[in-house]
Design an enzyme around this catalytic site. Structure first.
Site, PDB file in Angstrom:
ATOM      1  N   GLU A  25      -3.040   0.692  -2.264  1.00  0.00           N
ATOM      2  CA  GLU A  25      -1.838  -0.041  -1.860  1.00  0.00           C
ATOM      3  C   GLU A  25      -2.051  -1.543  -1.979  1.00  0.00           C
ATOM      4  O   GLU A  25      -3.183  -2.016  -2.141  1.00  0.00           O
ATOM      5  CB  GLU A  25      -1.476   0.315  -0.420  1.00  0.00           C
ATOM      6  CG  GLU A  25      -2.592   0.020   0.565  1.00  0.00           C
ATOM      7  CD  GLU A  25      -2.108  -0.214   1.981  1.00  0.00           C
ATOM      8  OE1 GLU A  25      -1.423  -1.237   2.176  1.00  0.00           O
ATOM      9  OE2 GLU A  25      -2.423   0.586   2.868  1.00  0.00           O
ATOM     10  N   LYS A 159      -3.868   4.041  12.650  1.00  0.00           N
ATOM     11  CA  LYS A 159      -4.210   2.771  13.294  1.00  0.00           C
ATOM     12  C   LYS A 159      -4.197   2.955  14.803  1.00  0.00           C
ATOM     13  O   LYS A 159      -3.293   3.566  15.363  1.00  0.00           O
ATOM     14  CB  LYS A 159      -3.230   1.684  12.870  1.00  0.00           C
ATOM     15  CG  LYS A 159      -3.306   1.380  11.378  1.00  0.00           C
ATOM     16  CD  LYS A 159      -2.390   0.249  10.990  1.00  0.00           C
ATOM     17  CE  LYS A 159      -2.527  -0.071   9.505  1.00  0.00           C
ATOM     18  NZ  LYS A 159      -1.724   0.791   8.649  1.00  0.00           N
TER      19      LYS A 159
END
Length: 303
Positions: A25, A159
Site C-alpha cells: 500500500e 492496529k
C-alpha cells in the site's frame, strides 16, 4: 480498464509468467510515517521482498491512474507530495475521474491488487472496528473489502488503537479466515498478543498457500488475514502502549477528530508519547511482514 490501470512492465511479466508478486500500500508512505523514514522504509520493504523471492508492487494513484508498481521518482513524490489524498473504496471513482493523486488504504490496495491479479498483500496492520463503535458506527472499510475481495493480507494484526474483539467478531460474521503465523494469539500491532485467539494457527508458508488455493478453488470469495506478530525484540511494553492509546483517544475525542483522520492522529500522538519508539516498532513489523509475505507468495506461486 487501461484508462485507469497501469501495471509496471516487470510486474506484468512476472504475473504472466506466474511468478510471485506482493502488493504494497501507499498510505503508509504518504500518511503513516514522517519523511524521510517513509521513503527509506518503502525502499527497504521492496528490497526485502526481492530478497525473499518475490517481485514488489507498490500501489498508488497518480494523476487519476492506478499504478501497480512505482518508479523511484513516483515513490519519492508519494512520500513528499502535499496533494496526496487518502483513498479508500468510496474515493476511487472521484479521484480517478478528477485525475487526482492518492495513497491507497488496505481496502483500495486490495481492490487494485485484485484487478491486477495479485493474490498477496503486505501491510502493517489492518483497520477495524473502532473503540466506541457502538455509538459511532466507526468501522473501517478494510473489513468489508476482506469479506469479498480475493487477496490474502499479511499484517501484524489489527492496529491496537481499535476494538480488537469486535473487529474479530465482524470478520467471523463475514466468513474471513483469521490465521496466526506461528501463533495461536491474534497479534495487536505493537504487541505480539491481543488476548484473542485466531481461527487457525499455521506454522509454515506452505500451509498458508495451500489454504489460499483451496479457498479460492472453491469460489469462497473474500480475503484471508495472516497475523504475523512483531518480532520479540521490537515488541513494545503492553502497559505503556495501552496508556498511550488511552491518552491519545481522549485527546482525539476532545478535539472532535473522527473518520479517516483518526488513525494518523493517534499514531502520531502515540509516537510522541512513546518518544519515537512506536515508529521504530512500526517499521520493524512491516519489514517482518514483507519477509513472510514474499515467502507466502512464492509458496502460492509454486502451487
Amino acid at each position: 480498464m487501461e484508462k485507469y490501470l497501469e501495471i509496471k512492465s516487470e510486474i506484468k511479466k512476472a504475473l504472466a509468467d506466474k511468478k510471485p508478486v506482493v502488493a504494497l500500500e501507499s498510505t503508509i508512505i504518504s500518511h503513516g510515517m514522517p519523511y524521510p523514514q517513509n521513503i527509506e522504509t518503502a525502499k527497504k520493504v521492496e528490497a526485502l521482498i526481492r530478497e525473499n523471492g518475490a517481485v514488489p508492487a507498490t500501489i498508488g494513484i497518480l494523476q487519476g491512474k492506478m499504478k501497480v508498481g512505482l518508479t523511484e521518482e513516483e515513490l519519492n513524490y508519494m512520500g513528499k507530495g502535499e496533494d496526496i489524498l487518502k483513498v479508500s473504496r468510496r474515493d476511487l471513482p472521484f479521484v480517478l475521474a478528477k485525475e487526482l493523486n492518492g495513497a491507497t488504504t488496505v481496502a483500495s490496495t486490495m481492490i487494485i491488487a485484485a484487478l491486477a491479479g495479485i493474490k498477496v498483500f503486505v501491510t502493517g496492520g489492518i483497520g477495524g472496528v473502532h473503540r466506541g463503535a457502538q455509538e459511532t458506527f466507526d468501522i473501517s472499510a478494510d473489513l468489508m473489502e476482506l469479506a469479498h475481495t480475493d487477496v490474502a493480507v499479511v499484517c501484524a494484526g489489527a492496529k491496537s488503537i481499535l476494538d480488537i474483539g469486535l473487529t474479530l467478531e465482524y470478520l467471523e460474521t463475514h466468513g474471513v479466515p483469521v490465521v496466526g503465523f506461528q501463533t495461536a494469539d491474534f497479534p495487536a500491532f505493537f504487541t505480539r498478543k491481543s488476548g484473542y485467539p485466531v481461527d487457525y494457527r499455521v506454522d509454515t508458508v506452505e500451509e498458508v498457500a495451500a489454504a489460499m488455493k483451496a479457498k479460492w478453488n472453491l469460489n469462497l470469495h473474500g480475503g484471508m488475514i495472516i497475523g504475523n506478530p512483531i518480532p520479540l525484540e521490537h515488541e513494545m511494553n503492553r502497559q505503556l502502549i495501552d496508556q498511550a492509546i488511552a491518552d491519545a483517544l481522549k485527546e482525539a475525542n476532545e478535539q472532535g477528530i473522527k473518520g479517516k483522520q483518526i488513525t494518523p492522529f493517534l499514531l502520531s500522538k502515540i509516537k510522541g508519547i512513546t518518544e519515537g519508539k512506536s515508529l521504530q516498532s512500526n517499521i520493524e513489523l512491516v519489514y517482518n511482514n514483507a519477509r513472510v509475505g514474499a515467502q507466502i507468495a512464492a509458496a502460492y506461486a509454486r502451487l
